[in-house]
Write an enzyme that holds these catalytic residues in place. Structure first.
Site, mmCIF file in Angstrom:
data_model
loop_
_atom_site.group_PDB
_atom_site.id
_atom_site.type_symbol
_atom_site.label_atom_id
_atom_site.label_comp_id
_atom_site.label_asym_id
_atom_site.label_seq_id
_atom_site.Cartn_x
_atom_site.Cartn_y
_atom_site.Cartn_z
ATOM 1 N N ASP A 13 19.646 27.216 -29.864
ATOM 2 C CA ASP A 13 21.113 27.249 -29.812
ATOM 3 C C ASP A 13 21.765 26.449 -30.941
ATOM 4 O O ASP A 13 22.842 25.879 -30.775
ATOM 5 C CB ASP A 13 21.626 26.734 -28.452
ATOM 6 C CG ASP A 13 21.039 27.520 -27.310
ATOM 7 O OD1 ASP A 13 20.877 28.745 -27.471
ATOM 8 O OD2 ASP A 13 20.739 26.927 -26.268
ATOM 9 N N LYS A 16 21.838 30.047 -34.905
ATOM 10 C CA LYS A 16 21.054 30.991 -35.715
ATOM 11 C C LYS A 16 21.768 32.326 -35.862
ATOM 12 O O LYS A 16 21.728 32.946 -36.917
ATOM 13 C CB LYS A 16 19.674 31.213 -35.068
ATOM 14 C CG LYS A 16 18.828 29.968 -35.005
ATOM 15 C CD LYS A 16 17.531 30.191 -34.254
ATOM 16 C CE LYS A 16 17.688 30.409 -32.769
ATOM 17 N NZ LYS A 16 18.142 29.234 -32.020
ATOM 18 N N GLY A 40 19.727 33.797 -26.919
ATOM 19 C CA GLY A 40 21.135 34.174 -26.792
ATOM 20 C C GLY A 40 21.805 33.759 -28.083
ATOM 21 O O GLY A 40 21.982 32.575 -28.336
ATOM 22 N N HIS A 41 22.089 34.718 -28.950
ATOM 23 C CA HIS A 41 22.667 34.418 -30.256
ATOM 24 C C HIS A 41 24.110 34.918 -30.294
ATOM 25 O O HIS A 41 24.366 36.089 -30.069
ATOM 26 C CB HIS A 41 21.855 35.091 -31.377
ATOM 27 C CG HIS A 41 20.452 34.577 -31.474
ATOM 28 N ND1 HIS A 41 19.546 35.040 -32.384
ATOM 29 C CD2 HIS A 41 19.797 33.613 -30.778
ATOM 30 C CE1 HIS A 41 18.403 34.389 -32.240
ATOM 31 N NE2 HIS A 41 18.529 33.533 -31.257
ATOM 32 N N GLN A 223 14.842 30.823 -30.274
ATOM 33 C CA GLN A 223 14.518 29.457 -29.813
ATOM 34 C C GLN A 223 14.525 28.458 -30.982
ATOM 35 O O GLN A 223 15.263 28.656 -31.931
ATOM 36 C CB GLN A 223 13.171 29.441 -29.070
ATOM 37 C CG GLN A 223 13.177 30.204 -27.765
ATOM 38 C CD GLN A 223 13.086 31.709 -27.945
ATOM 39 O OE1 GLN A 223 12.209 32.193 -28.632
ATOM 40 N NE2 GLN A 223 13.976 32.451 -27.327
HETATM 41 P P1 GDP Z 1 21.726 30.466 -31.452
HETATM 42 O O1 GDP Z 1 21.004 30.753 -30.201
HETATM 43 O O2 GDP Z 1 20.991 29.537 -32.363
HETATM 44 O O3 GDP Z 1 22.179 31.707 -32.181
HETATM 45 O O4 GDP Z 1 23.066 29.678 -31.038
HETATM 46 P P2 GDP Z 1 24.043 30.055 -29.806
HETATM 47 O O5 GDP Z 1 24.840 31.250 -30.180
HETATM 48 O O6 GDP Z 1 23.290 30.074 -28.539
HETATM 49 O O7 GDP Z 1 24.950 28.750 -29.761
HETATM 50 C C1 GDP Z 1 25.693 28.339 -30.858
HETATM 51 C C2 GDP Z 1 27.179 28.326 -30.465
HETATM 52 O O8 GDP Z 1 27.904 27.614 -31.442
HETATM 53 C C3 GDP Z 1 27.819 29.703 -30.426
HETATM 54 O O9 GDP Z 1 28.804 29.692 -29.445
HETATM 55 C C4 GDP Z 1 28.420 29.860 -31.809
HETATM 56 O O10 GDP Z 1 29.529 30.755 -31.845
HETATM 57 C C5 GDP Z 1 28.870 28.456 -32.076
HETATM 58 N N1 GDP Z 1 28.863 28.030 -33.487
HETATM 59 C C6 GDP Z 1 27.960 28.322 -34.466
HETATM 60 N N2 GDP Z 1 28.252 27.631 -35.587
HETATM 61 C C7 GDP Z 1 29.346 26.881 -35.304
HETATM 62 C C8 GDP Z 1 30.115 25.914 -36.040
HETATM 63 O O11 GDP Z 1 29.841 25.602 -37.189
HETATM 64 N N3 GDP Z 1 31.182 25.338 -35.387
HETATM 65 C C9 GDP Z 1 31.503 25.654 -34.093
HETATM 66 N N4 GDP Z 1 32.542 25.040 -33.528
HETATM 67 N N5 GDP Z 1 30.815 26.541 -33.384
HETATM 68 C C10 GDP Z 1 29.746 27.140 -33.973
HETATM 69 P P1 IMO Z 2 18.038 30.748 -28.588
HETATM 70 O O1 IMO Z 2 17.340 31.804 -29.419
HETATM 71 C C1 IMO Z 2 17.636 27.389 -25.830
HETATM 72 C C2 IMO Z 2 14.145 27.436 -23.162
HETATM 73 C C3 IMO Z 2 14.397 27.608 -21.678
HETATM 74 C C4 IMO Z 2 13.243 26.806 -21.115
HETATM 75 C C5 IMO Z 2 12.109 27.096 -22.088
HETATM 76 C C6 IMO Z 2 11.165 28.178 -21.640
HETATM 77 O O2 IMO Z 2 19.350 31.170 -28.048
HETATM 78 O O3 IMO Z 2 18.045 29.445 -29.318
HETATM 79 P P2 IMO Z 2 11.368 30.835 -21.474
HETATM 80 O O4 IMO Z 2 12.297 31.704 -20.697
HETATM 81 O O5 IMO Z 2 11.433 31.040 -22.955
HETATM 82 O O6 IMO Z 2 9.956 30.870 -20.975
HETATM 83 O O7 IMO Z 2 11.879 29.321 -21.191
HETATM 84 O O8 IMO Z 2 12.743 27.498 -23.308
HETATM 85 N N1 IMO Z 2 14.733 28.493 -24.014
HETATM 86 C C7 IMO Z 2 15.814 28.310 -24.784
HETATM 87 N N2 IMO Z 2 16.632 27.257 -24.931
HETATM 88 N N3 IMO Z 2 17.826 28.491 -26.570
HETATM 89 C C8 IMO Z 2 17.004 29.562 -26.465
HETATM 90 O O9 IMO Z 2 17.082 30.623 -27.285
HETATM 91 C C9 IMO Z 2 15.961 29.518 -25.510
HETATM 92 N N4 IMO Z 2 14.991 30.386 -25.128
HETATM 93 C C10 IMO Z 2 14.258 29.738 -24.226
HETATM 94 O O10 IMO Z 2 15.652 27.084 -21.309
HETATM 95 O O11 IMO Z 2 13.535 25.426 -21.215
HETATM 96 MG MG MG Z 3 21.261 30.590 -28.156
#
Ligand code: GDP
Ligand code: IMO
Ligand code: MG
Length: 427
Positions: A13, A16, A40-41, A223
């Site tokens: 998170d 990415k 979850g991206h 991840q």
């Molecule tokens: P990922 O799993 O690595 O793709 O990240 P997630 O989407 O799960 O979580 C990142 C969150 O931060 C999302 O809600 C993005 O829209 C938000 N985000 C990404 N870059 C920035 C940033 O530079 N500033 C802010 N405020 N939000 C950001």
């Molecule tokens: P993104 O791509 C954050 C965590 C789960 C749990 C562990 C194992 O959005 O960064 P799993 O279902 O993979 O066997 O769970 O990994 N986990 C994540 N945490 N971001 C993710 O993906 C994750 N995908 C799995 O919460 O701790």
């Molecule tokens: Mg994510």
């Protein structure tokens, strides 16, 4: 300079999705190489917000071919609902390619994930419950079902039988659940075959030919480094290799082809699920990071655990991935703190430790040693260049760069595509 890997440098998170989307317009292929719909991206384009789980974030860039590599685990029902959702919003998904060698998350793997967690009780991993671990376990145990198996009913039936033989014993005798019928599973899986067919390809060949023709290929990790099955905080990890080497095995591309490895790094730290987290905050600073940063899981809706930046982890990510650059995200979230603590080392049983301990016991005992950097109060969301940032924000970025061991080549100051400061070009 054709192949780049983009991966999470912390516990996932990190942003990415946003980073991939930003580069998506300039690359020919975006490839997911591991994980599945546990990811979850989030991608924000103008006033539109997209949550992608299984599809590569490059799917939102019209010129780019999205690829699901052999190292990914695919839940076909999730794939179709994600494709439907995008098609309803006018996104063309017809260029998608899926490796015939990718493994399928079967319904029984989702069941096993959930019951295993329940039986672990207090010791649970806190998985996303999407069947990820059991599907990779079947792959390694050589009883997995691959996408290509959907096109030979007899082989599919034999493989489902082999997979369910042991699993039904476990489900009925240990977990007290009903046995799963082979015929029902085979029927459900065959129901996906026709719709999947046009996407199925020899993606290893496609990607290697593209690289020979100097096309640009971006590998998008799911991840993060600390969730890696080998290099993460085992057993509180996911069941695949998000680290850079995973791009080679998960897509069938040799390491000599990869010229750049970009670590996505949040300006603070978050984690979902169980496991150690030295800089975790249980006070109102933690609540504020969660609130301001919108730190809630895209996949499961769980609140993310929040804490200060941890330079020990960033250095570790640089080392195990051979990072060439960082993309620092969410700097804007730190606006308003008078002082920002940054963890520069750990104290473990009275000793100061500069590097991530390999011992799980030591890591569980690690207490953060903080340095306090001066904060800023100016709104930075409109900053377009490094010099637009207030001096203290510039110094925060420079300090993180120094501690983390690779140049920070981009800085996120908001979720939108254009809310990014490019310091060095990635392409
Ligand atoms: P990922 O799993 O690595 O793709 O990240 P997630 O989407 O799960 O979580 C990142 C969150 O931060 C999302 O809600 C993005 O829209 C938000 N985000 C990404 N870059 C920035 C940033 O530079 N500033 C802010 N405020 N939000 C950001
Ligand atoms: P993104 O791509 C954050 C965590 C789960 C749990 C562990 C194992 O959005 O960064 P799993 O279902 O993979 O066997 O769970 O990994 N986990 C994540 N945490 N971001 C993710 O993906 C994750 N995908 C799995 O919460 O701790
Ligand atoms: Mg994510």
């Amino acid at each position: 300079m054709p192949a780049l890997v983009l991966l999470g440098a912390q516990w996932g998170d990190e942003g990415k999705g946003k980073a991939t989307d930003l580069l998506g317009g300039s690359v020919d292929y975006v490839v997911r190489y591991q994980g599945g719909n546990n990811a979850g991206h989030t991608v924000v384009v103008g006033d539109q917000k997209y949550a992608l789980h299984l599809l590569p974030s490059g799917i939102l860039s019209p010129g780019c071919t999205p690829v699901i590599g052999n190292g990914v685990v695919v839940d076909p029902s999730v794939l179709f609902s994600e494709l439907n959702g995008l098609n309803d919003r006018g996104v063309d998904t017809s260029k998608l390619l899926i490796s015939g060698n990718a493994h399928i998350i079967t319904p029984y793997n989702v069941t096993v994930d959930k019951v295993t967690e329940r039986f672990l009780g207090k010791r649970k991993i806190g998985t996303t419950g999407r069947g990820i671990g059991p599907t990779y376990a079947d792959k390694i145990n050589r009883v997995g079902i691959r996408i290509q198996d959907l096109y030979d009913e007899s082989i599919l039936t034999q493989k489902v039988e082999a997979a369910l033989d042991g699993k039904n014993q476990l489900l009925t005798k240990v977990f007290n659940r009903r046995a799963i019928e082979v015929g029902q599973v085979v029927e459900e899986l065959l129901g996906y075959a026709d719709r999947l067919k046009p996407y199925v390809a020899d993606t290893v060949l496609v990607l290697n030919q593209a690289l020979e023709q100097d096309k640009v290929v971006l590998f998008e990790g799911g991840q993060g480094t600390l969730l890696d099955i080998d290099h993460g905080t085992y057993p509180f990890v996911t069941s695949s290799n998000p680290t850079a080497g995973g791009a080679c095995t998960g897509a069938g591309v040799g390491p000599t082809k990869i010229s750049r490895v970009i670590g996505i790094l949040k300006a603070y730290t978050t984690r979902v699920g169980s496991g150690p987290f030295p800089t975790e905050l249980f006070d109102e600073d933690g609540d504020a990071l969660r609130r301001i940063g919108g730190e809630r899981g895209v996949t499961t809706g769980r609140d993310r655990r929040c804490g200060w930046f941890d330079a020990v982890i960033a250095r570790y990510a640089t080392r195990v991935n051979g990072l060439t650059d960082f993309f620092l995200t969410k700097l804007d979230v730190l606006t308003g703190w008078e002082q920002i603590p940054v963890c520069v080392a750990y104290e473990i049983d009275g000793r100061r430790v500069e590097e991530l301990p390999y011992s799980q016991t030591d890591f569980h005992h690690a207490k953060p040693v903080y340095e306090y950097l001066p904060g800023w109060s100016e709104d930075i969301t409109k900053a377009k260049s490094f010099s637009d940032l207030p001096k203290n924000a510039q110094d925060y970025v420079k300090a993180l760069e120094e501690m983390s061991g690779a140049p920070i080549s981009a800085i996120g100051v908001g979720p939108g595509r254009d809310e990014t400061i490019e310091v060095n070009s990635f392409l």
